[in-house]
Structures are given as C-alpha cells and as structure tokens.
Scaffold this active site. Structure first.
Site, short mmCIF file in Angstrom:
data_model
loop_
_atom_site.label_atom_id
_atom_site.label_comp_id
_atom_site.label_asym_id
_atom_site.label_seq_id
_atom_site.Cartn_x
_atom_site.Cartn_y
_atom_site.Cartn_z
N LYS A 51 0.64 -1.33 -0.03
CA LYS A 51 0.12 -0.07 -0.06
C LYS A 51 0.90 1.20 0.15
O LYS A 51 1.75 0.84 0.69
CB LYS A 51 -0.68 0.00 1.40
CG LYS A 51 -1.77 1.59 1.21
CD LYS A 51 -2.87 1.65 2.00
CE LYS A 51 -1.97 2.81 3.15
NZ LYS A 51 -2.54 4.11 2.54
N GLU A 66 9.92 0.29 10.65
CA GLU A 66 10.39 0.90 10.68
C GLU A 66 10.36 2.59 10.96
O GLU A 66 9.60 3.12 9.86
CB GLU A 66 11.78 0.60 9.27
CG GLU A 66 13.04 1.41 9.01
CD GLU A 66 13.24 3.07 8.60
OE1 GLU A 66 13.19 3.87 9.87
OE2 GLU A 66 12.82 3.52 7.09
N GLY A 117 2.68 2.49 13.78
CA GLY A 117 3.56 1.17 14.04
C GLY A 117 2.76 0.20 15.40
O GLY A 117 2.39 -1.09 15.46
N SER A 170 5.23 6.01 11.07
CA SER A 170 5.57 7.12 12.42
C SER A 170 5.01 5.77 13.71
O SER A 170 4.86 4.75 13.04
CB SER A 170 3.99 7.61 13.07
OG SER A 170 3.00 7.53 12.21
N THR A 171 5.68 6.19 14.79
CA THR A 171 5.68 5.45 15.52
C THR A 171 4.30 5.35 16.22
O THR A 171 4.23 3.96 17.04
CB THR A 171 6.28 5.40 16.90
OG1 THR A 171 7.37 5.89 16.11
CG2 THR A 171 6.66 5.48 18.07
N GLU A 215 9.44 13.93 17.47
CA GLU A 215 9.41 14.08 15.74
C GLU A 215 9.01 15.15 15.45
O GLU A 215 7.85 14.96 15.04
CB GLU A 215 9.41 12.21 15.43
CG GLU A 215 10.05 12.65 13.69
CD GLU A 215 9.62 11.01 13.65
OE1 GLU A 215 9.22 11.05 13.33
OE2 GLU A 215 10.45 11.40 12.88
N CYS A 220 13.55 9.90 8.89
CA CYS A 220 13.37 9.07 9.93
C CYS A 220 15.16 9.45 10.50
O CYS A 220 14.71 8.86 11.56
CB CYS A 220 12.52 7.35 9.83
SG CYS A 220 13.85 6.87 8.48
P1 NAP Z 1 1.64 7.01 9.01
O1 NAP Z 1 0.20 7.70 9.25
O2 NAP Z 1 2.35 6.74 9.75
O3 NAP Z 1 1.87 6.58 8.11
C1 NAP Z 1 2.30 5.87 7.15
C2 NAP Z 1 1.80 4.58 6.14
O4 NAP Z 1 0.55 4.12 6.96
C3 NAP Z 1 0.85 5.08 4.95
O5 NAP Z 1 0.55 4.51 4.17
C4 NAP Z 1 -0.48 5.35 5.84
O6 NAP Z 1 -1.52 5.50 5.17
C5 NAP Z 1 -0.49 3.83 6.71
N1 NAP Z 1 -1.60 3.88 7.71
C6 NAP Z 1 -1.81 5.53 8.54
N2 NAP Z 1 -2.40 5.08 9.51
C7 NAP Z 1 -2.75 3.43 9.25
C8 NAP Z 1 -3.52 2.63 9.70
N3 NAP Z 1 -3.66 2.71 11.17
N4 NAP Z 1 -3.23 1.27 9.73
C9 NAP Z 1 -2.58 1.08 8.26
N5 NAP Z 1 -2.04 1.47 8.14
C10 NAP Z 1 -1.60 3.04 8.29
O7 NAP Z 1 2.84 8.76 9.21
P2 NAP Z 1 2.21 9.98 8.35
O8 NAP Z 1 0.84 10.56 8.28
O9 NAP Z 1 2.24 10.16 6.94
O10 NAP Z 1 2.95 11.02 8.84
C11 NAP Z 1 2.89 11.76 10.29
C12 NAP Z 1 4.45 11.09 10.93
O11 NAP Z 1 5.22 10.52 10.61
C13 NAP Z 1 4.87 12.39 10.50
O12 NAP Z 1 4.95 13.78 10.93
C14 NAP Z 1 6.98 11.66 11.13
O13 NAP Z 1 6.64 12.17 12.07
C15 NAP Z 1 6.90 10.26 10.89
N6 NAP Z 1 6.64 9.67 9.60
C16 NAP Z 1 7.99 8.75 10.06
C17 NAP Z 1 8.60 8.53 8.60
C18 NAP Z 1 9.83 7.45 8.71
O14 NAP Z 1 10.17 7.07 7.88
N7 NAP Z 1 9.80 7.19 9.79
C19 NAP Z 1 7.57 8.37 7.25
C20 NAP Z 1 6.71 9.09 7.43
C21 NAP Z 1 6.63 10.09 8.60
P3 NAP Z 1 -1.57 6.82 4.63
O15 NAP Z 1 -0.64 7.38 3.47
O16 NAP Z 1 -3.29 6.76 4.50
O17 NAP Z 1 -1.80 7.82 5.79
#
Ligand code: NAP
Ligand code: MG
Length: 500
Positions: A195, A270, A253, A249-250, A402, A304
């Site tokens: 996805k 990750e 995760g 995000s954690t 973060e 990250c």
């Molecule tokens: P996120 O919500 O953790 O999204 C990462 C992935 O997970 C996306 O494909 C997201 O879909 C999906 N997702 C969201 N909720 C889910 C759920 N309940 N079950 C399964 N999958 C789900 O991250 P974000 O909202 O894009 O960013 C938020 C914060 O996360 C950032 O500000 C940053 O701090 C952190 N982040 C960390 C990394 C890293 O590499 N460690 C990368 C990106 C962000 P959607 O695309 O629809 O949200």
C-alpha cells in the site's frame, strides 16, 4: 493527452502519465477500486490537485491478498529458480534506470523534493536496491548442523519465504521506500501486497507498470492506493497475510502491532527518530557545519534519521550555530521542478501545519530562533524555512518529539566525560541513528559503542547503501531494512533432521 496544468517544466511523458486514469495492480491486471471511488493527489508546491487515484478499501484489499495468496500457494514466483527471480528483478532495475528522469519528475511533483536530488539520490538508490537484492536471490542458504543428540542424524536448515507479505510505506521517499520493501521480499520468493502513501502514490503506480512490463507473474506483487484507515488497516489485520512490514510513525506502528495480533503475523517496523548529531571541539568545523546542516535539511528534514538534535561542545558552539544558520539562510526555497530549487515544499498541508506548529511551540516555550522561523514568505505551497533553534531545554516538545521537518535544536555541552554526552544523546524514546563529528579516532569509536541506535555515522550523516542494515533500537522499530539482515524479515527457518 495531458489536460491538467501540473508544472510546465515536466516532460510531456510525465504530464501524460499524471493525467491518465490511474489503476491499481491486482493479480496482474490494472484495475479501478471496486467501489469506483478515487481521491485527489496534490502538488505540494502549489496546493493544486494534479490528478486522482483509486481509493482501495476492504474489498480491494481482499482481492489483492487473495491474489497474493494464490500466487504464493500455486503460482510460479516462489517456485521459480532463484536466478530467474533475480533476472526479473534486474530487468525491473534496468527499466527504472531507463526511465530515471521520468521517475525523478514524478517524485518531485508528488512529494515536493527537488528534481535535481531525486535524479541523483532517490531513483539511483532504488535501482541499486533492486540490483543488490536481485543478487541475493541466488545466495539464500541454510546450514548443516552437527547434533549432540547423537551421531546417527543428518540435520540441516532450509530458509523458506515467509509467505504473503503486506507492506505499508510513507511519503518521504515514495519510490525508494517501495524498493526497500519490495526488493528483499521478492528476492526471498514472497508474494506481496504493497500500500502506497496517500500523499505520494504516483511513482509507485508507475513502478507497478514497470514490474508488469518486466514479466512479474500475476499476483506476485499487488499495488494499492488508498488511505491508512480504509486500506492499510484491513491489510495489516488480514488473516491470509503471513507478515506485515511497515514504515511510518511510531504511533501507527503500534496500531500495526495490534492489528497483527489476530493471526500473530510476523511484524517488522521502521519508525520515527530524534537522531543526535554530536560535534566535538576537535572536529573539522567547516566539514561538521556542512555535514550537520545537511543531516537535518536533506529532504526538508523529512527523514526518519534526520539529525534533529545537534549537540555542540561549548568551545565551538557559537561557531557551529553561526555556520549552520548561515547554511540555512542560504538555502533557496522553490518548487522542486525549478532548477534553482535547493529545498522544496513539505509534502502536505498537514505536515506544513504540524512543522510550523512545532516551531511556534518552541518559541512559546522560550527557544530562540537563530535562523528561519514560522513564516516562509511563500503565498502558495507548503514551504517552511530551514530553522535553527537555540536556548531549548531537554523537556521541550521540540527536543523530545519527532518534528519531521527542517528544524534543528542546537544544544551546547561541556561535559568532561564521554559517558555524560552519550547519556544525553540517548535520552529519547527513539534509537534510529546518530552522527559523531571528531578527528579523534578513539573518541569516535567509544561514542559509537555508547549510542543506543541502529546506525552511527562518523563525520558523515545520511549515508545509505543497499548493503548497510538500517533500523531502530527502542521505539524506532523492529528488524532491519537492507543488507543481508533484511532477508531475516522475509524468511522462515526450517530444521530438517534425518535419522540415518
Ligand atoms: P503514518 O500515518 O504513520 O503513515 C505511514 C503509512 O501508514 C501510510 O501509508 C499510511 O496511510 C499508513 N497508515 C496510517 N494509518 C494506518 C493504520 N491505522 N493502519 C495501517 N496503515 C496505516 O505517517 P504520516 O501520517 O504519513 O506522517 C505522520 C508522522 O509520521 C510524520 O510527521 C513523521 O513524524 C512520521 N513519519 C515517519 C516516517 C519514517 O520513515 N520513519 C515516514 C513518514 C512519517 P496514509 O498514507 O493514508 O496515511
Ligand atoms: Mg497519515
């Protein structure tokens, strides 16, 4: 064919692709969502909608997982010779390389990053990943074991693909994150449902076309576009999935871990970071200034492992803060397709608000702005100026959480013993990466040992290679990406014992 005005600087080919009626890859066919629903894709440099993509929901997830299940249980992919699997992966690498400029344009348009960076970093690293992991396909081996239980046994281990893998990725390196996930799982003979991130689906959809063109059998890799709750959650919970690999995000995760509990699928994560960069007074200061600035400002801080806590020895504190601030003030903010662009917009309005909110909270809690600040001067697009904060304390939100934007907290230290600064660097729930800046070899190695993180860079930061394992201690994740280590995420070990 291109009807939307996306950015006059992108090629006709990219404009045409962006404007197509986008389809997801399920079971070797390019399909719309079962519901027919789509959602918009934005250009973060303008905030304009540039296209729409299918919105996968539970029914699409079911179809994709069932296809991956069939492809694993009955299809050719896990049964192919390793060399054949490797060859298909190299063909994918060759095709991505042939379309390097097109992929770099898509990344720039969709994510906001500079085209000039995407074409020398994101896309070539993606190509490397498929080549490197394609090489592992022929090198996966078990062991023979001598039993103490008796001599009349012949025992060995088999390393077998873990099965159907769900992969969920973020938007910061859309194509590269897809490669980090897909390539090792493919090398192991797993079948996959990937996805893409809702903010950045375009390069992954183009990659799906290329994987199909390279001869990947139906169902071996399925690619979905959709939201986290609508598509990611049912995918992570699906009973027919054997393993879920997540980057993001954690917070999410932890949701993945809960979702995986239903059938106890294997999990690798990750997650986020708050990585320290530590500058000692004997460092080559010019080099450390450039390096620690790049540690936080590369990819607009949307890494990250961004070096977001900058610990500087008090003897060189002013000099380093001035240097990094000077670099920050000199960075040209522009749309990613502008040849002068050194930093593009953040990926979305949501990230823009979040990052500006952090800068404001830091100021509100008493931090001083040495460079940048909450106002970008751009009327359109999600631009945030590279920002350096001083005068923070360890309990401030900007120091603990973060930010995922171009914001660094510079903190002086005067500690005499190494343990004290190492302790400060480790004072976080995260443990993804760190960098150490010194010319003292023994100090560099001692600090590297003391840091509780999956990666330590010495006199550099953000150096990635397909051969280097990458991942987190503590709440930065489970398991490693890349290198030989990542294969553990996608293999089971079977012990076979034969009575002779
Ligand atoms: P996120 O919500 O953790 O999204 C990462 C992935 O997970 C996306 O494909 C997201 O879909 C999906 N997702 C969201 N909720 C889910 C759920 N309940 N079950 C399964 N999958 C789900 O991250 P974000 O909202 O894009 O960013 C938020 C914060 O996360 C950032 O500000 C940053 O701090 C952190 N982040 C960390 C990394 C890293 O590499 N460690 C990368 C990106 C962000 P959607 O695309 O629809 O949200
Ligand atoms: Mg999200």
């Amino acid at each position: 064919m291109a009807t939307l005005s996306i950015d006059p600087r992108v090629s006709g080919r990219t404009a045409d692709f962006v404007a197509t009626d986008h389809r997801m890859l399920i079971d070797g066919r390019f399909v719309a969502a079962a519901s027919g629903k789509t959602f918009p894709v934005y250009n973060p440099a303008t905030g304009d909608v540039i296209t729409h993509v299918p919105e996968a929901e539970a029914e699409d997830v079911n179809r994709a997982v069932e296809a991956a299940r069939r492809a694993f249980d009955e299809g050719p992919w896990p049964r192919m010779s390793p060399s054949e699997r490797g060859r298909i992966m190299w063909r994918i690498a060759d095709l991505i390389e042939e379309h390097l400029e097109e992929f770099a344009e898509l990344e720039s348009l969709d994510n906001g990053k500079p085209f000039s960076i995407a074409r020398v970093a994101d896309v070539p690293l993606t190509v490397d990943m498929f080549r490197y992991m394609g090489g592992w396909a022929t090198k996966i081996t078990g062991k023979t074991l001598a039993l103490s239980a008796g001599q009349n046994f012949h025992s060995y281990t088999l390393r077998e693909p873990i099965g159907v893998v769900a992969q969920i990725i973020p938007w910061n390196f859309p194509l590269l994150m897809a490669a980090w996930k897909l390539a090792p799982a493919m090398a192991c003979g797993c079948t996959i449902v990937l996805k893409l991130a809702e903010q950045t689906p375009l390069s992954g959809l183009r990659l799906a076309q290329i994987m199909d063109e390279a001869g990947l059998p139906p169902g071996a890799v399925n690619v979905l576009t959709g939201y986290g709750e609508g598509a990611g959650a049912p995918l992570a919970a699906h009973e027919m999935v054997d393993k879920v690999a997540f980057t993001g995000s954690t917070e999410v995760g932890k949701l993945i871990v809960h979702a995986a509990a239903g059938n106890l699928k294997k999990v690798s994560l990750e997650l986020g970071g708050k990585s320290p960069a530590i500058v000692f007074p004997d460092a080559d200061i010019d080099h450390a200034v450039k390096g620690t600035a790049s540690a936080i400002f590369f990819n607009h801080g949307q890494c990250c492992c961004a070096g977001s806590r900058l610990y500087i020895h008090e003897k060189v504190f002013d000099q380093v803060v001035e240097g990094v601030s000077h670099v920050a003030e000199g960075i040209k903010l522009a749309p990613g397709m502008d040849p002068a662009c050194q930093m593009g917009p953040l990926v979305s309005d949501e990230q823009y608000r979040k990052v500006v909110g952090y800068i404001e909270s830091g100021i509100h809690e008493g931090a001083k702005v040495a460079a940048g600040g909450p106002v970008s001067g751009h009327e359109r697009g999600y631009f945030v100026r590279p920002t350096v904060l001083t005068g923070t304390n360890p309990r401030m939100k900007v120091v603990q959480e973060e930010i995922f934007g171009p914001v660094v907290c510079a903190v002086p230290f005067g500690d005499k013993d190494i343990d004290a600064i190492v302790k400060r660097a480790n004072d976080t729930m995260f443990g993804l990466a760190a960098s150490v800046w010194t010319q003292n070899l023994s100090l560099a190695h001692k600090v590297s040992r003391g840091i509780r993180a999956g990666t330590v860079w010495v006199n550099c930061h953000n150096v990635f290679d397909a051969s280097l394992p990458f991942g987190g201690y503590k709440q930065s994740g489970w398991g490693r990406e890349m290198g030989e280590e990542v294969l553990n995420n996608y293999l089971e070990t079977k012990a076979v014992t034969v009575a002779l």
